[in-house]
Design a protein around this motif. Structure first.
Motif, PDB file in Angstrom:
ATOM      1  N   UNK A   9     -13.002 -10.852 -37.042  1.00 42.40           N
ATOM      2  CA  UNK A   9     -13.793 -10.179 -36.011  1.00 42.40           C
ATOM      3  C   UNK A   9     -15.049 -10.967 -35.688  1.00 42.40           C
ATOM      4  N   UNK A  10     -15.719 -11.448 -36.697  1.00 40.07           N
ATOM      5  CA  UNK A  10     -16.955 -12.209 -36.478  1.00 40.07           C
ATOM      6  C   UNK A  10     -16.695 -13.430 -35.602  1.00 40.07           C
ATOM      7  N   UNK A  11     -15.659 -14.191 -35.917  1.00 43.35           N
ATOM      8  CA  UNK A  11     -15.361 -15.391 -35.148  1.00 43.35           C
ATOM      9  C   UNK A  11     -14.818 -15.051 -33.760  1.00 43.35           C
ATOM     10  N   UNK A  12     -14.097 -13.934 -33.637  1.00 44.03           N
ATOM     11  CA  UNK A  12     -13.620 -13.500 -32.327  1.00 44.03           C
ATOM     12  C   UNK A  12     -14.785 -13.156 -31.408  1.00 44.03           C
ATOM     13  N   UNK A  13     -15.781 -12.477 -31.946  1.00 39.97           N
ATOM     14  CA  UNK A  13     -16.973 -12.140 -31.161  1.00 39.97           C
ATOM     15  C   UNK A  13     -17.702 -13.406 -30.721  1.00 39.97           C
ATOM     16  N   UNK A  14     -17.767 -14.389 -31.595  1.00 39.94           N
ATOM     17  CA  UNK A  14     -18.389 -15.660 -31.224  1.00 39.94           C
ATOM     18  C   UNK A  14     -17.596 -16.345 -30.119  1.00 39.94           C
ATOM     19  N   UNK A  15     -16.273 -16.298 -30.202  1.00 34.35           N
ATOM     20  CA  UNK A  15     -15.435 -16.929 -29.183  1.00 34.35           C
ATOM     21  C   UNK A  15     -15.574 -16.234 -27.832  1.00 34.35           C
ATOM     22  N   UNK A  16     -15.745 -14.923 -27.849  1.00 33.48           N
ATOM     23  CA  UNK A  16     -15.905 -14.179 -26.597  1.00 33.48           C
ATOM     24  C   UNK A  16     -17.246 -14.468 -25.943  1.00 33.48           C
ATOM     25  N   UNK A  17     -18.279 -14.616 -26.760  1.00 31.20           N
ATOM     26  CA  UNK A  17     -19.601 -14.873 -26.225  1.00 31.20           C
ATOM     27  C   UNK A  17     -20.142 -13.722 -25.403  1.00 31.20           C
ATOM     28  N   UNK A  18     -21.148 -14.008 -24.616  1.00 24.13           N
ATOM     29  CA  UNK A  18     -21.803 -12.965 -23.824  1.00 24.13           C
ATOM     30  C   UNK A  18     -20.997 -12.561 -22.597  1.00 24.13           C
ATOM     31  N   UNK A  19     -20.173 -13.484 -22.092  1.00 23.05           N
ATOM     32  CA  UNK A  19     -19.499 -13.231 -20.813  1.00 23.05           C
ATOM     33  C   UNK A  19     -17.979 -13.147 -20.946  1.00 23.05           C
ATOM     34  N   UNK A  20     -17.464 -13.209 -22.151  1.00 21.93           N
ATOM     35  CA  UNK A  20     -16.026 -13.160 -22.351  1.00 21.93           C
ATOM     36  C   UNK A  20     -15.501 -11.748 -22.430  1.00 21.93           C
ATOM     37  N   UNK A  21     -14.248 -11.599 -22.829  1.00 21.89           N
ATOM     38  CA  UNK A  21     -13.627 -10.267 -22.887  1.00 21.89           C
ATOM     39  C   UNK A  21     -14.255  -9.396 -23.963  1.00 21.89           C
ATOM     40  N   UNK A  22     -14.222  -8.091 -23.759  1.00 19.34           N
ATOM     41  CA  UNK A  22     -14.628  -7.166 -24.806  1.00 19.34           C
ATOM     42  C   UNK A  22     -13.654  -7.284 -25.984  1.00 19.34           C
ATOM     43  N   UNK A  23     -14.186  -7.102 -27.174  1.00 21.62           N
ATOM     44  CA  UNK A  23     -13.351  -7.125 -28.372  1.00 21.62           C
ATOM     45  C   UNK A  23     -13.120  -5.688 -28.833  1.00 21.62           C
ATOM     46  N   UNK A  24     -11.863  -5.265 -28.817  1.00 19.79           N
ATOM     47  CA  UNK A  24     -11.477  -3.947 -29.309  1.00 19.79           C
ATOM     48  C   UNK A  24     -10.600  -4.152 -30.537  1.00 19.79           C
ATOM     49  N   UNK A  25     -10.973  -3.543 -31.632  1.00 20.92           N
ATOM     50  CA  UNK A  25     -10.344  -3.822 -32.922  1.00 20.92           C
ATOM     51  C   UNK A  25      -9.270  -2.786 -33.236  1.00 20.92           C
ATOM     52  N   UNK A  26      -8.069  -3.270 -33.538  1.00 16.64           N
ATOM     53  CA  UNK A  26      -7.021  -2.372 -34.001  1.00 16.64           C
ATOM     54  C   UNK A  26      -7.351  -1.901 -35.414  1.00 16.64           C
ATOM     55  N   UNK A  27      -7.310  -0.591 -35.600  1.00 15.60           N
ATOM     56  CA  UNK A  27      -7.547   0.000 -36.918  1.00 15.60           C
ATOM     57  C   UNK A  27      -6.222   0.611 -37.381  1.00 15.60           C
ATOM     58  N   UNK A  28      -5.551  -0.102 -38.252  1.00 18.04           N
ATOM     59  CA  UNK A  28      -4.260   0.357 -38.778  1.00 18.04           C
ATOM     60  C   UNK A  28      -4.143  -0.131 -40.223  1.00 18.04           C
ATOM     61  N   UNK A  29      -4.227   0.767 -41.192  1.00 23.08           N
ATOM     62  CA  UNK A  29      -4.340   0.335 -42.587  1.00 23.08           C
ATOM     63  C   UNK A  29      -3.067  -0.241 -43.186  1.00 23.08           C
ATOM     64  N   UNK A  30      -1.937   0.062 -42.585  1.00 23.21           N
ATOM     65  CA  UNK A  30      -0.665  -0.444 -43.113  1.00 23.21           C
ATOM     66  C   UNK A  30       0.410  -0.310 -42.052  1.00 23.21           C
TER      67      UNK A  30
END
Length: 250
Positions: free
Chosen positions: A47-68
Motif C-alpha cells: 500500500x505504501x509503495x502504491x500510494x507513492x506510485x499514484x502520487x498527487x494526481x494519479x488514481x485513487x487507491x482503494x484497498x481490498x480487505x479480504x482476510x482469506x
C-alpha cells in the motif's frame, strides 16, 4: 465510436500496476494481492509503495480487505482482523476500501459490514462481489444502500459481467442513482462497450497476463512442486489495459 462517460477501475497487485492505471487514466485502483485467489488484503508496504506510485494526481487507491480465500462468511476473529486492516489502510492514506461479508445463510451480514464501514470513517466503501453469491443481487442492493455504501462491484450474479449483463441493467435501474454500480469480472476489450451501454457507473478490470516460471534455479536444478514457486505469477498488462480504454473511445 463516440466516447462514453464511465469511470475505469483497475485491479492491481503492485506499484507497477498503479503506474499502468495512471497511464490509462483510471479513476481508481483496487489494490490487492493474490488476484489468482480472488484477491486478498495487500501488505502495508504494498500500500505504501502504491500510494507513492499514484502520487498527487494519479488514481485513487482503494484497498481490498479480504482476510482469506474461500467464501465470505467470517468468524469473529476474521472480522476483527478485517476491521483492523480497514483502519490501517485508511490511516496510511487509502481513499477507500473494498469490503464484504455474508452471514451463515448467504445473505449480506449487515452487522459485520456496518463494523467495516464504521472503521473506514470518511473513506469511500465499496461492497465487493460477495453480492454476486447472495440469492438476489438486485434485492441485496437495498441493504448496501441502507448501509450508506458508495458503490457495489458486481458481475450481475454471473461468472462474468457480460454473462450477467441483464441483471446489471436491472441493478442500475434499482439503484436509481442512490449507489454506484461498477461492473466487474472478465471485463476486457471485447466486452467493455456492451457493458458500458448498460449505464453502469464504472468498469472494473484486471488486464492480467501470466508470467511463466520454469522453476529452474541458478544451477539448473528444477524445483519439485508448485509450493516451491513453479508455475508463474500474474502482472498487469499495459496493452490489455489500453485496449479496454480504446474500446470505450476514451
Amino acid at each position: 465510436m463516440d466516447a462514453v462517460n464511465i469511470a475505469l477501475e483497475l485491479a492491481v497487485q503492485d506499484p507497477a500496476g498503479v503506474r499502468i492505471a495512471r497511464e490509462v487514466g483510471a479513476a481508481r485502483v483496487e489494490l490487492a494481492q493474490a488476484l489468482a485467489l480472488g484477491g486478498l488484503t495487500p501488505s502495508p508496504a504494498t500500500l505504501e509503495l502504491a500510494l507513492e506510485a499514484a502520487g498527487e494526481t494519479g488514481p485513487e487507491i482503494h484497498v481490498l480487505i479480504r482476510p482469506r480465500a474461500g467464501g465470505f462468511h467470517y468468524d469473529a476473529d476474521e472480522i476483527a482482523l478485517a476491521v483492523r486492516d480497514v483502519e490501517l489502510a485508511v490511516t496510511a492514506g487509502a481513499s477507500g476500501v473494498v469490503i464484504g461479508a455474508l452471514d451463515a445463510a448467504g445473505a449480506l451480514d449487515f452487522d459485520a459490514v456496518a463494523r467495516l464501514r464504521d472503521a473506514a470513517g470518511e473513506a469511500a466503501v465499496t461492497l465487493h462481489r460477495a453480492i454476486d453469491v447472495t440469492a438476489d443481487p438486485v434485492a441485496t442492493l437495498d441493504s448496501a444502500i441502507a448501509l450508506g455504501l458508495r458503490r457495489v462491484l458486481t458481475s450481475g450474479g454471473a461468472s462474468s459481467a457480460i454473462e450477467g449483463i441483464e441483471t446489471l441493467r436491472a441493478m442500475v435501474v434499482a439503484a436509481d442513482g442512490r449507489i454506484e454500480i461498477m461492473a466487474g469480472s472478465g471485463v476486457n476489450a471485447s466486452s467493455a462497450a456492451a457493458l458500458a451501454a448498460t449505464d453502469v457507473d464504472a468498469l472494473h478490470f484486471s488486464a492480467k497476463r501470466n508470467v511463466v516460471v520454469d522453476g529452474a534455479g541458478g544451477g539448473g536444478v528444477r524445483m519439485g512442486s508448485a509450493a516451491d514457486g513453479v508455475g508463474g505469477y500474474e502482472v498487469t498488462d499495459r496493452d490489455a489495459a489500453f485496449a479496454v480504454r480504446d474500446a470505450l473511445g476514451l
